[in-house]
Design a protein around this motif. Sequence first.
Motif, mmCIF file in Angstrom:
data_model
loop_
_atom_site.group_PDB
_atom_site.id
_atom_site.type_symbol
_atom_site.label_atom_id
_atom_site.label_comp_id
_atom_site.label_asym_id
_atom_site.label_seq_id
_atom_site.Cartn_x
_atom_site.Cartn_y
_atom_site.Cartn_z
ATOM 1 N N ASP A 243 21.501 43.355 57.947
ATOM 2 C CA ASP A 243 21.176 41.926 57.805
ATOM 3 C C ASP A 243 22.266 41.012 58.361
ATOM 4 O O ASP A 243 22.187 39.789 58.228
ATOM 5 N N GLY A 244 23.301 41.606 58.983
ATOM 6 C CA GLY A 244 24.362 40.812 59.592
ATOM 7 C C GLY A 244 25.555 40.560 58.699
ATOM 8 O O GLY A 244 26.567 39.996 59.147
ATOM 9 N N ARG A 245 25.475 40.984 57.431
ATOM 10 C CA ARG A 245 26.568 40.718 56.493
ATOM 11 C C ARG A 245 27.740 41.661 56.739
ATOM 12 O O ARG A 245 27.549 42.861 56.953
ATOM 13 N N ALA A 246 28.948 41.107 56.710
ATOM 14 C CA ALA A 246 30.149 41.934 56.816
ATOM 15 C C ALA A 246 30.422 42.614 55.479
ATOM 16 O O ALA A 246 29.987 42.150 54.417
ATOM 17 N N LEU A 247 31.142 43.715 55.521
ATOM 18 C CA LEU A 247 31.542 44.378 54.285
ATOM 19 C C LEU A 247 32.577 43.529 53.568
ATOM 20 O O LEU A 247 33.451 42.925 54.191
ATOM 21 N N THR A 248 32.485 43.498 52.245
ATOM 22 C CA THR A 248 33.519 42.814 51.471
ATOM 23 C C THR A 248 34.782 43.675 51.453
ATOM 24 O O THR A 248 34.738 44.884 51.731
ATOM 25 N N ASP A 249 35.911 43.050 51.106
ATOM 26 C CA ASP A 249 37.150 43.824 50.994
ATOM 27 C C ASP A 249 37.028 44.927 49.946
ATOM 28 O O ASP A 249 37.572 46.018 50.105
ATOM 29 N N ALA A 250 36.291 44.631 48.858
ATOM 30 C CA ALA A 250 36.107 45.643 47.814
ATOM 31 C C ALA A 250 35.303 46.825 48.339
ATOM 32 O O ALA A 250 35.602 47.988 48.017
ATOM 33 N N GLU A 251 34.282 46.561 49.167
ATOM 34 C CA GLU A 251 33.488 47.650 49.738
ATOM 35 C C GLU A 251 34.320 48.476 50.711
ATOM 36 O O GLU A 251 34.252 49.711 50.711
ATOM 37 N N ILE A 252 35.115 47.812 51.543
ATOM 38 C CA ILE A 252 35.975 48.525 52.488
ATOM 39 C C ILE A 252 36.958 49.412 51.732
ATOM 40 O O ILE A 252 37.147 50.593 52.056
#
Length: 458
Positions: A243-252
């Motif tokens: 959907d174009g959303r970047a990963l959050t820092d928590a997800e990374i």
Amino acid sequence: MDPTASGLRVMALAPEIPGAWPGLGHALEFRRDPVGLLRRGRAELGDVFALRLPATRVTVCAGPEAHGAVFNAPEDVLSVREVYRFTVPIFGDGVVYDVPPEVLDEQMGFVLPALRDERLRVYARVMQQETDAYADEWGTDGEVDLLTAMNELTVFIASRCLIGEEFRRRLSKELAHLYHDLEGGIDLVAFFNAHLPLPAFRRRDRARTRLGELIAGVMAERRAHGRGGEDVLDTLMGARYADGRALTDAEITGLLIALVFAGQHTSAVLATWTGALLLGHPEHLAAVVAEQTRVHGHGVLMTSPSLRELTVLERCIKEAERMHPPLIMLMRKILRDFDVGGYVAPAGGLAMVSPALSHRLPEVFADPDRYDPDRFGPGRQEDRKHRHALIGFGGGHHRCIGSTFAYQQIKVIWSVLLQRFELTLVDTDARPDYTTFVVGPRRPCRVRYRRRASGRCA
């Protein structure tokens, strides 16, 4: 009414291993000697049988045909996520086993480019640098505990390849202690309740917080200076969901910890077993050293192509994977009744595949209790005679995506050590330590080393 008279198909439950205790089932024997229990079940009852853990029925599926049934089952029948949710305190919220299967697939898709051949070529150089630096610290002669050394070294390699050089440079040996505390949070108790106020779980949570802070610091520094790197962190920082959303820092952060944690522990244990078995069988060691001289003699740099030429060493790694798989059992939660081997595994229970059990089946691997790396050589290739025969890295949709990385890493480690040192196994009776989630040899597992006069094997 007789159900068969109406054309209904009635299937029985798999037979249970005798000797279950009221309330506890087979839990005590399972904790003491899980592989012994599974071998007894298979010997007495066949390829599909059951055991009891407290409030849980486990259907065990042994042999290539039963493996295929488990590995190929859809996620809405056999669920990986529902079994491994006890890892959420380690990996974090919103990643891996805390997300629906379709999101997990997307997250693993972000990682795949960082594990392909182009990156593996870069990692070969990094792996050799880290192993050379580690070997430099050993001095002229001495003793090391092999499992401790492999844990430290694989932490350094995995952290540098996956999270980056700056992260690795800052931490040194603190990394090994942090990952040790994370691993201490995974045991049979965590499987049933990972949030109890136990000392091991508190250490796990402190280590997770510390790692999260460190990774966040590296990300902030890269953004501030517009810097990237040839590592998985850089890949994830640039990844986007559909959907174009970047990963959050928590997800990374969670994905990186999951990758390093999963890959490092299995690699460390497999590297340890590879060395312990090889050094314990000098009749095979000579061929491995000769191969090193041929491929990497005279200080030739290790590359992905040159490492692929190490077929003798690779067969030794495969034999270690077969005889002592780091993960002795692979589990699934049964969400809907599951047919396997003429029996039904009922919804609500667990389905288990055990590499440690199935890798010792004589109809799959000849003389299975004998160390014989040549079983994987030309003309034999016993692992290819049946699909899902060698399953140390799982199988099907959930097969480990880092198996090639792991094999390359282990090849580099043992190439460097065998080139630079004469090695002798001190503790020759290596037995599995079933008290840990990833099963290495019991300590001590010591190796005596002496640096070669020429610095390299001739």
